[in-house]
Design an enzyme around this catalytic site. Structure first.
Site, PDB file in Angstrom:
ATOM      1  N   GLU A   1      34.201  33.301  37.901  1.00  0.00           N
ATOM      2  CA  GLU A   1      34.779  31.929  37.770  1.00  0.00           C
ATOM      3  C   GLU A   1      34.123  31.379  39.144  1.00  0.00           C
ATOM      4  O   GLU A   1      33.560  31.851  40.083  1.00  0.00           O
ATOM      5  CB  GLU A   1      36.312  31.973  37.664  1.00  0.00           C
ATOM      6  CG  GLU A   1      36.919  30.543  37.442  1.00  0.00           C
ATOM      7  CD  GLU A   1      38.310  30.611  37.026  1.00  0.00           C
ATOM      8  OE1 GLU A   1      38.943  31.719  36.972  1.00  0.00           O
ATOM      9  OE2 GLU A   1      38.906  29.313  37.064  1.00  0.00           O
TER      10      GLU A   1
ATOM     11  N   ASP B   1      27.469  38.270  34.639  1.00  0.00           N
ATOM     12  CA  ASP B   1      27.314  36.632  34.501  1.00  0.00           C
ATOM     13  C   ASP B   1      27.544  36.313  32.910  1.00  0.00           C
ATOM     14  O   ASP B   1      26.744  36.294  32.266  1.00  0.00           O
ATOM     15  CB  ASP B   1      25.650  36.429  34.794  1.00  0.00           C
ATOM     16  CG  ASP B   1      25.529  34.835  34.562  1.00  0.00           C
ATOM     17  OD1 ASP B   1      26.421  34.152  34.521  1.00  0.00           O
ATOM     18  OD2 ASP B   1      24.247  34.550  34.507  1.00  0.00           O
TER      19      ASP B   1
ATOM     20  N   HIS C   1      32.301  31.133  34.380  1.00  0.00           N
ATOM     21  CA  HIS C   1      33.391  30.674  33.614  1.00  0.00           C
ATOM     22  C   HIS C   1      34.005  29.424  34.218  1.00  0.00           C
ATOM     23  O   HIS C   1      34.642  29.258  35.080  1.00  0.00           O
ATOM     24  CB  HIS C   1      34.546  31.829  33.811  1.00  0.00           C
ATOM     25  CG  HIS C   1      36.019  31.539  33.215  1.00  0.00           C
ATOM     26  ND1 HIS C   1      36.207  31.908  31.788  1.00  0.00           N
ATOM     27  CD2 HIS C   1      37.068  30.959  33.606  1.00  0.00           C
ATOM     28  CE1 HIS C   1      37.083  31.435  31.425  1.00  0.00           C
ATOM     29  NE2 HIS C   1      37.824  31.159  32.422  1.00  0.00           N
TER      30      HIS C   1
ATOM     31  N   ASP D   1      39.075  25.739  35.550  1.00  0.00           N
ATOM     32  CA  ASP D   1      40.049  24.939  34.705  1.00  0.00           C
ATOM     33  C   ASP D   1      40.165  23.567  35.138  1.00  0.00           C
ATOM     34  O   ASP D   1      39.539  23.460  35.967  1.00  0.00           O
ATOM     35  CB  ASP D   1      41.565  25.757  34.552  1.00  0.00           C
ATOM     36  CG  ASP D   1      42.056  25.763  36.115  1.00  0.00           C
ATOM     37  OD1 ASP D   1      41.262  25.964  37.049  1.00  0.00           O
ATOM     38  OD2 ASP D   1      43.311  25.651  36.304  1.00  0.00           O
TER      39      ASP D   1
END
Ligand SMILES: [Zn+2]
Length: 473
Positions: A452, A443, A400, A91
């Site tokens: 992530e 994955d 991710h 993020d």
């Protein structure tokens, strides 16, 4: 960083790479370890926020300056400029507590193995005569300083209220940015890493070094008259919390680092008083006591409290012994017995303990376990996956990680979280239930709980790579 309940996901994108990777032989080991330092270090550059990343340096991950709008102090009409720093993970949040773990790892790595770090990472500052790892850390420190209030307290994080779409580029996240309240964990960590930084930048930029030390002392004095202020996400905010109910370890870490930076007995007395409550021997973002131990015991200034130094040493060696016993008993050759979220980081944190213990008392047993742990990360594991993007054929291709999802290719040099027995996302629940704990990894861009990436996972990997490249050279 995503958390357990914050995302609705769909079970798509499941490209698993299961080809077994044979671990490399001894003569190759040092070279391979060395060759990974640059891509793993460059990840921090590619995570930079608030700055233009030029295609000449960032390639497919170039972007205009992102997150530059003033951020609102949550619950007020006050706006502050807090641009800069590294995006935390998959993020675009910027969180002080894990950022400080990352900075601590990188500064300890540079101090222990400066020759492993060149000025040639192909980042903006390459060729300026300063090791690129210090240029990169400075980029983070400059942001951290913006997160400090005049009274010394340090804001916990700056993020939007929620996460953008998984394919959003950094500049696409334009929702309002919020600065969240001061926490004592963030303030303690901040004080500690600023004190660690000050001596290292003294010969590079004395004005900056003084600024770091002043910021550290201000944060410390804030802590001295402030009771614990834990952080909890306000209602409606779902970005990472990084909550920590105990700040004793962060206070201890700060006291240790300030003693090293200043030599003042005031800080050493505080460290001795805080040791029992704050000494946690781990290196997690919530357990920073291990950094206090490492800074105090291995710093350039001899610890004048022999009793305290003796306790640190004894604790370190007994922890390393336990890690070795677990490693030697394990059919996988690793010390972790449960696979928690970010299991790869826990294993590398143990590896860091082993390497520090070897500094205290050389022991081939410690090094042997450390090599086994790194071999696991590089592919000697039940899945045959090298957990660093771009490092091998078996490496993750769909982390991710928003910039990777947006670019349609994995940013190189990133460590993924690895097996997580908790099945914390829908992809994991759908496809991994019934598998052994050590194989609960997929994955998939959807699997934020196994695939992530994070700056504070890369940082401990870089520490281990830098130390091991020296040991195996
Ligand atoms: Zn940004």
């Amino acid at each position: 960083m995503e958390s357990v309940t914050n995302q609705e996901i769909s079970p798509v994108c499941f490209g698993m790479h299961t080809s077994k990777t044979r671990f490399y032989s001894d003569p190759q080991r040092g070279l391979m370890t060395q060759s990974l330092i640059k891509p793993v270090g460059r990840m921090f550059y590619l995570q930079r926020c608030g700055a233009t990343l030029d295609a000449a340096f960032a390639g497919a991950f170039s972007h205009p300056a992102c997150h530059t709008a003033p951020a609102r102090v949550f619950g007020s009409d006050i706006f502050l400029h807090v641009s800069g720093g590294w995006h935390d993970a998959g993020d675009y949040g910027r969180y002080v507590v894990p950022a400080c773990k990352a900075v601590a790892d990188l500064l300890l790595a540079f101090r222990a193995a400066p020759e492993a770090f060149g000025d040639d990472w192909d980042i903006l500052e390459s060729g300026n005569g300063v090791a690129d790892v210090l240029d990169e850390v400075r980029f983070e420190l400059e942001w951290l300083i913006k997160m400090q209030r005049d009274d010394g307290g340090v804001y916990h994080k700056v993020t939007c209220a929620y996460f953008p779409d998984i394919t959003a580029n950094p500049q696409d996240e334009t929702a309002e940015l919020y600065i969240f309240p001061v926490s004592t964990a963030a303030t303690g960590d901040f004080s500690a890493v600023m004190a660690m930084a000050a001596p290292l930048y003294e010969s590079i930029d004395r004005t900056f070094a003084k600024k770091c030390l002043r910021a550290s002392v201000n944060a410390y004095e804030f802590l001295k008259h402030t009771k614990p202020l834990p952080f909890h996400n306000p209602s409606g905010v779902i970005t990472g919390e990084y909550g920590d109910e105990s700040d004793a370890d962060e206070r201890y870490f700060a006291a240790c680092a300030l003693y090293q930076a200043t030599g003042q007995s005031y800080y050493l007395a505080d460290a001795a008083a805080l040791y029992q409550g704050g000494r946690s021997s781990d290196f997690g973002w919530a357990d920073m006591g291990g950094y206090g131990n490492a800074v105090l015991y291995f710093g350039p200034r001899a610890c004048e409290d022999d009793f305290l130094a003796g306790r640190i040493r004894a604790d370190l060696l007994s922890t390393a012994e336990r890690i070795c016993e677990l490693t030697e008993k394990s059919p996988l050759g690793i010390s972790i017995t449960e696979f928690l979220w970010g299991s790869n980081m826990y294993l590398l944190n143990h590896t860091m303990t082993l390497l520090l213990a070897n500094d205290a008392q050389e022991n081939e047993r410690y090094l042997s376990a450390a090599r086994a742990h790194l071999a696991y990360i590089l592919g000697n594991n039940p899945l045959g996956v090298n957990f660093i993007t771009g490092a091998a054929e078996s490496s993750p291709r769909q982390p991710h990680h928003r910039p990777s999802a947006a670019a349609g290719r994995a940013m190189p040099g990133m460590l993924v979280g690895g097996p997580n027995e908790g099945l914390h996302d829908l992809a994991a629940k759908t496809l991994l239930a019934g598998k052994p704990a050590s194989e609960r990894y997929i994955d998939s861009v959807e699997s934020y709980s196994t695939n992530e990436t994070a700056i504070y996972w890369n940082s401990v990997l870089l520490y281990v790579l830098a130390r091991m490249s020296k040991l195996d050279a």
